[in-house]
Write a protein that holds these residues in place. Structure first.
Motif, PDB file in Angstrom:
ATOM      1  N   LEU A   1       0.818  -1.221   0.000  1.00 31.68           N
ATOM      2  CA  LEU A   1       0.000   0.000   0.000  1.00 31.68           C
ATOM      3  C   LEU A   1       0.848   1.266   0.000  1.00 31.68           C
ATOM      4  O   LEU A   1       0.536   2.227  -0.707  1.00 31.68           O
ATOM      5  CB  LEU A   1      -0.934   0.012   1.212  1.00 31.68           C
ATOM      6  N   ARG A   2       1.935   1.283   0.766  1.00 28.55           N
ATOM      7  CA  ARG A   2       2.718   2.513   0.896  1.00 28.55           C
ATOM      8  C   ARG A   2       3.421   2.906  -0.399  1.00 28.55           C
ATOM      9  O   ARG A   2       3.345   4.069  -0.809  1.00 28.55           O
ATOM     10  CB  ARG A   2       3.716   2.389   2.053  1.00 28.55           C
ATOM     11  N   PRO A   3       4.121   1.998  -1.100  1.00 31.96           N
ATOM     12  CA  PRO A   3       4.752   2.404  -2.367  1.00 31.96           C
ATOM     13  C   PRO A   3       3.749   2.899  -3.412  1.00 31.96           C
ATOM     14  O   PRO A   3       4.089   3.737  -4.248  1.00 31.96           O
ATOM     15  CB  PRO A   3       5.462   1.134  -2.829  1.00 31.96           C
ATOM     16  N   LEU A   4       2.512   2.375  -3.365  1.00 29.43           N
ATOM     17  CA  LEU A   4       1.490   2.799  -4.327  1.00 29.43           C
ATOM     18  C   LEU A   4       0.656   3.968  -3.813  1.00 29.43           C
ATOM     19  O   LEU A   4      -0.256   4.431  -4.508  1.00 29.43           O
ATOM     20  CB  LEU A   4       0.566   1.619  -4.653  1.00 29.43           C
ATOM     21  N   SER A   5       0.957   4.419  -2.584  1.00 24.69           N
ATOM     22  CA  SER A   5       0.233   5.542  -1.950  1.00 24.69           C
ATOM     23  C   SER A   5      -1.252   5.247  -1.748  1.00 24.69           C
ATOM     24  O   SER A   5      -2.037   6.177  -1.559  1.00 24.69           O
ATOM     25  CB  SER A   5       0.410   6.835  -2.766  1.00 24.69           C
ATOM     26  N   LEU A   6      -1.631   3.971  -1.773  1.00 25.04           N
ATOM     27  CA  LEU A   6      -3.040   3.636  -1.553  1.00 25.04           C
ATOM     28  C   LEU A   6      -3.452   3.880  -0.106  1.00 25.04           C
ATOM     29  O   LEU A   6      -4.644   4.025   0.185  1.00 25.04           O
ATOM     30  CB  LEU A   6      -3.298   2.176  -1.939  1.00 25.04           C
ATOM     31  N   ASP A   7      -2.477   3.923   0.806  1.00 25.50           N
ATOM     32  CA  ASP A   7      -2.798   4.202   2.208  1.00 25.50           C
ATOM     33  C   ASP A   7      -3.276   5.632   2.413  1.00 25.50           C
ATOM     34  O   ASP A   7      -3.872   5.966   3.439  1.00 25.50           O
ATOM     35  CB  ASP A   7      -1.585   3.928   3.091  1.00 25.50           C
ATOM     36  N   GLU A   8      -3.047   6.508   1.405  1.00 25.94           N
ATOM     37  CA  GLU A   8      -3.439   7.925   1.515  1.00 25.94           C
ATOM     38  C   GLU A   8      -4.896   8.172   1.116  1.00 25.94           C
ATOM     39  O   GLU A   8      -5.420   9.262   1.349  1.00 25.94           O
ATOM     40  CB  GLU A   8      -2.537   8.786   0.615  1.00 25.94           C
ATOM     41  N   LEU A   9      -5.548   7.200   0.519  1.00 25.32           N
ATOM     42  CA  LEU A   9      -6.895   7.418  -0.038  1.00 25.32           C
ATOM     43  C   LEU A   9      -7.922   7.924   0.990  1.00 25.32           C
ATOM     44  O   LEU A   9      -8.783   8.735   0.629  1.00 25.32           O
ATOM     45  CB  LEU A   9      -7.406   6.148  -0.712  1.00 25.32           C
ATOM     46  N   PRO A  10      -7.898   7.478   2.258  1.00 19.03           N
ATOM     47  CA  PRO A  10      -8.877   8.020   3.214  1.00 19.03           C
ATOM     48  C   PRO A  10      -8.790   9.530   3.407  1.00 19.03           C
ATOM     49  O   PRO A  10      -9.730  10.146   3.922  1.00 19.03           O
ATOM     50  CB  PRO A  10      -8.537   7.274   4.514  1.00 19.03           C
ATOM     51  N   GLN A  11      -7.686  10.140   2.987  1.00 17.19           N
ATOM     52  CA  GLN A  11      -7.558  11.592   3.127  1.00 17.19           C
ATOM     53  C   GLN A  11      -8.525  12.345   2.220  1.00 17.19           C
ATOM     54  O   GLN A  11      -8.712  13.558   2.371  1.00 17.19           O
ATOM     55  CB  GLN A  11      -6.114  12.009   2.852  1.00 17.19           C
ATOM     56  N   LEU A  12      -9.149  11.646   1.273  1.00 19.04           N
ATOM     57  CA  LEU A  12     -10.214  12.280   0.498  1.00 19.04           C
ATOM     58  C   LEU A  12     -11.329  12.753   1.420  1.00 19.04           C
ATOM     59  O   LEU A  12     -11.996  13.753   1.133  1.00 19.04           O
ATOM     60  CB  LEU A  12     -10.769  11.292  -0.536  1.00 19.04           C
ATOM     61  N   TRP A  13     -11.515  12.048   2.530  1.00 17.63           N
ATOM     62  CA  TRP A  13     -12.517  12.481   3.515  1.00 17.63           C
ATOM     63  C   TRP A  13     -12.068  13.755   4.217  1.00 17.63           C
ATOM     64  O   TRP A  13     -12.868  14.653   4.456  1.00 17.63           O
ATOM     65  CB  TRP A  13     -12.760  11.357   4.534  1.00 17.63           C
ATOM     66  N   ASN A  14     -10.769  13.854   4.530  1.00 25.99           N
ATOM     67  CA  ASN A  14     -10.234  15.102   5.101  1.00 25.99           C
ATOM     68  C   ASN A  14     -10.433  16.271   4.147  1.00 25.99           C
ATOM     69  O   ASN A  14     -10.728  17.400   4.572  1.00 25.99           O
ATOM     70  CB  ASN A  14      -8.746  14.961   5.402  1.00 25.99           C
TER      71      ASN A  14
END
Length: 463
Positions: A359-372
């Motif tokens: 998840l981290r190399p693909l930045s998929l862990d950042e997707l919940p920030q769409l809620w922010n």
């Protein structure tokens, strides 16, 4: 005479805009209701009624446009800013007309209003382009010129001279430099015509009608003498502030109850810019949450099954104006990851979970920030937010670090798409962040988002 000509020109442009607004209104009515093939389900409305409305809309439109101060003499103003002001004015006028339609029981056609807005924008902007073209041709032919002196011999005066040379379309003819330094005979290749004490006589002798005072702050005595020399002169005076020792961020001048105030550092997210960027963020983050919901659900299930602990990880970060918020991410680290203290992730970091390695190399862990972003705590594009402990540390050691907090933090940014994320040189990241703030535009945001998608699969700094 020049002042009279400028006033007549501004009056002529004002009158032309009135004609254009009226013509756009009538043309919109004709296209909407008198063009064969375009249906009018409710029938063709009364033309006298629309004519009366046009007689109200036209002066109202001129008042709205005038509020943007576009009818002043602005020889050195950017065309883009003037066109943007025209678009804003038409949008506001159309919104006011739409509100008025409620009081006419819906008799005002919305499609005609939209057509009017499009026609007015195209015609007004087209007229400005034509006016600029005509003025440019006149100035190349030796007409509509302003004769200029620059007062000063330092870097600031050199900058003014370079800008005059770079914009021949402004019609500024530089006659020379006025400086008190006896050892200086020329500045940026322009000969020194005399000393500050001779300024009034020089202006009158050469019929100079515009003087730029480009003196260093240490030369306040020369500046006072120059202003005294020009106190009873017919020449217009432009004071160029010396900000060489101050880092400027979207510097401008505002009116504070009649007192001109120089804004040295200012956020680009003001007024219509803030509305535009927020609307962009809301629309794209909402679409992203909906479109990516299957991916979000799949990743959440994977994180939940992969290791014990919560699916989401909320961490306090710092955003616009130093405000703190809880930034969301998919958890990609073990629960005991910070037992030994906070720190950057490193290649092959053993604290990562199995899911985190993907998840981290693909930045998929950042997707919940769409809620922010949807909540208004972040933006899609902006400097990456840091933890409060790091902000306190960096502001004490890195000059101008806090300037990055003049805009909202972002999921991605100009530094990130250039490979500067995680444990990378912080001073370089700050340079890229400040470049973004200085040069912000909606197009730059779109470009950064596109680069983010392209480069996310080959970002060596993500681990």
């Amino acid at each position: 005479m020049l002042a009279r000509h400028r006033q007549l020109f501004a009056t002529g442009v004002f009158a032309l805009d009135g004609v254009i607004l009226a013509a756009a209104w009538l043309l919109a009515f004709a296209i909407r209701f008198n063009t064969p093939g375009i249906p009018a389900p409710l029938g063709v409305p009364s033309f006298p009624f629309y004519l009366w409305l046009g007689a109200v809309v036209t002066p109202l439109g001129l008042i709205v446009l005038r509020s943007f101060r576009i009818y002043r003499s602005a020889r050195t103003a950017h065309l883009g800013e003037e066109l943007y002001a025209l678009v804003q004015g038409v949008v506001i006028l159309t919104a006011l007309a739409s509100i008025a339609s409620f009081y006419t029981r819906g008799e005002l056609s919305r499609s005609m209003l939209l057509l009017f807005a499009l026609l007015a924008i195209v015609m007004l902007c087209g007229s400005r382009l034509l006016i600029r073209f005509v003025l440019r041709q006149l100035r190349r032919g030796g007409r509509n010129l302003r004769h200029v002196y620059v007062v000063g011999a330092g870097p600031l005066a050199e900058t003014v001279i370079r800008k005059i040379r770079a914009h021949a379309d402004f019609g500024l003819v530089l006659h020379g430099v006025v400086a008190d330094d006896a050892g200086v005979t020329a500045v940026a290749g322009v000969p020194v015509a005399g000393r500050v004490g001779e300024l009034r006589a020089l202006v009158e002798r050469h019929a100079v009608d515009l003087v730029f005072l480009a003196l260093a702050r240490s030369e306040y005595a020369a500046e006072e003498e120059a202003l005294a020399q020009l106190a009873d002169s017919t020449a217009a005076v432009r004071l160029v502030p010396d900000l060489a020792r101050a880092f400027t961020l979207n510097a401008s001048v505002e009116d504070f109850d009649g007192l001109p105030v120089v804004l040295v550092t200012e956020s680009p997210g003001q007024g219509w810019n803030a509305v535009l960027k927020r609307a962009f963020d809301v629309v794209l983050s909402a679409i992203g949450l909906v479109v990516l919901s299957p991916v979000l659900l799949a990743v959440a299930v994977w994180v939940w099954l992969d290791s014990p602990g919560p699916v989401l990880y909320a961490q306090e970060r710092v955003s616009l104006s130093g405000r703190r918020f809880r930034m969301l991410k998919f958890r990609t680290m073990r629960l005991d990851a910070e037992q030994a203290g906070a720190g950057w992730t490193t290649p092959g970091d053993p604290r990562r979970t199995r899911a985190g390695r993907v998840l981290r190399p693909l930045s998929l862990d950042e997707l919940p920030q769409l809620w922010n972003v949807l909540l208004g705590q972040m933006s899609l594009v902006g400097p990456r937010p840091e933890r409060p402990m790091y902000v306190d540390q960096f502001r004490a050691s890195i000059p101008r670090y806090m300037l990055r907090h003049h805009v909202k933090a972002g999921i991605t940014g100009w530094a990130q798409v250039h490979g500067l994320r995680g444990d990378t040189p912080l001073d370089r990241r700050i340079e890229y962040d400040l470049f973004y703030i200085r040069n912000w535009s909606l197009w730059l945001d779109i470009r950064i988002l596109a680069l983010t998608v392209v480069r996310v699969f080959r970002d060596a700094s993500a681990h």
